[in-house]
Design an enzyme around this catalytic site. Sequence first.
Site, PDB file in Angstrom:
ATOM      1  CG  ASP A   1      45.604  46.009  50.040  1.00  0.00           C
ATOM      2  OD1 ASP A   1      46.286  46.801  49.846  1.00  0.00           O
ATOM      3  OD2 ASP A   1      44.470  45.772  49.516  1.00  0.00           O
TER       4      ASP A   1
ATOM      5  CG  ASN B   1      35.744  42.296  42.677  1.00  0.00           C
ATOM      6  OD1 ASN B   1      35.688  43.119  43.552  1.00  0.00           O
ATOM      7  ND2 ASN B   1      36.503  41.253  42.936  1.00  0.00           N
TER       8      ASN B   1
ATOM      9  CG  HIS C   1      38.210  44.170  45.862  1.00  0.00           C
ATOM     10  ND1 HIS C   1      39.080  43.297  45.112  1.00  0.00           N
ATOM     11  CD2 HIS C   1      38.527  45.456  45.703  1.00  0.00           C
ATOM     12  CE1 HIS C   1      40.063  44.263  44.325  1.00  0.00           C
ATOM     13  NE2 HIS C   1      39.730  45.536  44.684  1.00  0.00           N
TER      14      HIS C   1
ATOM     15  CD  GLU D   1      39.346  40.005  45.516  1.00  0.00           C
ATOM     16  OE1 GLU D   1      38.427  40.612  45.171  1.00  0.00           O
ATOM     17  OE2 GLU D   1      40.423  40.009  44.834  1.00  0.00           O
TER      18      GLU D   1
HETATM   19  P1  PGA Z   1      41.529  51.276  41.353  1.00  0.00           P
HETATM   20  O1  PGA Z   1      41.408  50.076  42.428  1.00  0.00           O
HETATM   21  O2  PGA Z   1      41.538  52.364  42.110  1.00  0.00           O
HETATM   22  O3  PGA Z   1      42.893  50.862  40.682  1.00  0.00           O
HETATM   23  O4  PGA Z   1      40.339  51.122  40.488  1.00  0.00           O
HETATM   24  C1  PGA Z   1      40.632  50.163  43.383  1.00  0.00           C
HETATM   25  C2  PGA Z   1      40.469  48.665  44.249  1.00  0.00           C
HETATM   26  O5  PGA Z   1      40.704  47.695  43.652  1.00  0.00           O
HETATM   27  O6  PGA Z   1      40.279  48.835  45.365  1.00  0.00           O
END
Ligand code: PGA
Length: 251
Positions: free
Chosen positions: A67, A136, A138, A143
């Site tokens: 992304d 959450n 995702h 999302e």
């Molecule tokens: P993070 O993000 O590794 O900074 O916790 C993971 C994500 O949001 O996919």
Amino acid sequence: MNIIIADHYDNLCEVSADIVKKCVRTQESAVLGLATGSTPIGLYKKLILDYQSGDVDFSNVTTFNLDEYVGLSRSHPESYNKFMNDHFFQHVNIHPDNIHIPQGDHPKLEAECKQYEDLIRYAGGIDLQILGIGSNGHIGFNEPGSDPEARTRVVRLSESTIEANARFFGDTALVPRLAISMGIKTIMEFSKHIVLLANGEEKADAIQQMAEGPVTPDMPASILQTHHNVTVIVDKKAGQKLKNQSLYRTS
Ligand code: PGA
């Protein structure tokens, strides 16, 4: 779903780096799907050290990132292009032509999404996809509520993701609201092996629901239960709410 509970973060990085190296060594020209975020930084550090000591060669590797924020130039300090360069690409021998990250400042975003999807298809899919997970649930920027059939597209970030990422931008108002993300279908269909990484107790609920809860778009990562080849590597804190601990391997 094969779940490995690592003793600590360093251990998680070593185990995941071993999987990446095995893929790169055994495939003639491996295609890696890569993730940003704080979780995989230690994996990239380990791979850089292994490259520097001659243990792995990335010259035939192609990469696709999950992304990118919409509206940020490649050189923006918080763009995922810059993140990947800083944390991995500039330190190893992946040919720049073989690196793919969605272009979030492309004037025709829909065309960019379609082309990204086509490029993955032409590459023959993804041999090994690295994923993080949001608190959450995702994966990429898919999302809660995301369509499981969705392909690479422009998505709107949830409020919880905007809050979680505000720490990098210094102010919630500066976090882009839109991103380009590989879709859930893109990840599920194109990835031959998926490795999901999570560390820290703030991921414990998401990991439990992802692995042991119902498969539902409300918890996007839960769809991984239906993929044929998924390895989840968590540290003890992220794995602490898993109910069937005896079923999982430790390392
Ligand atoms: P993070 O993000 O590794 O900074 O916790 C993971 C994500 O949001 O996919």
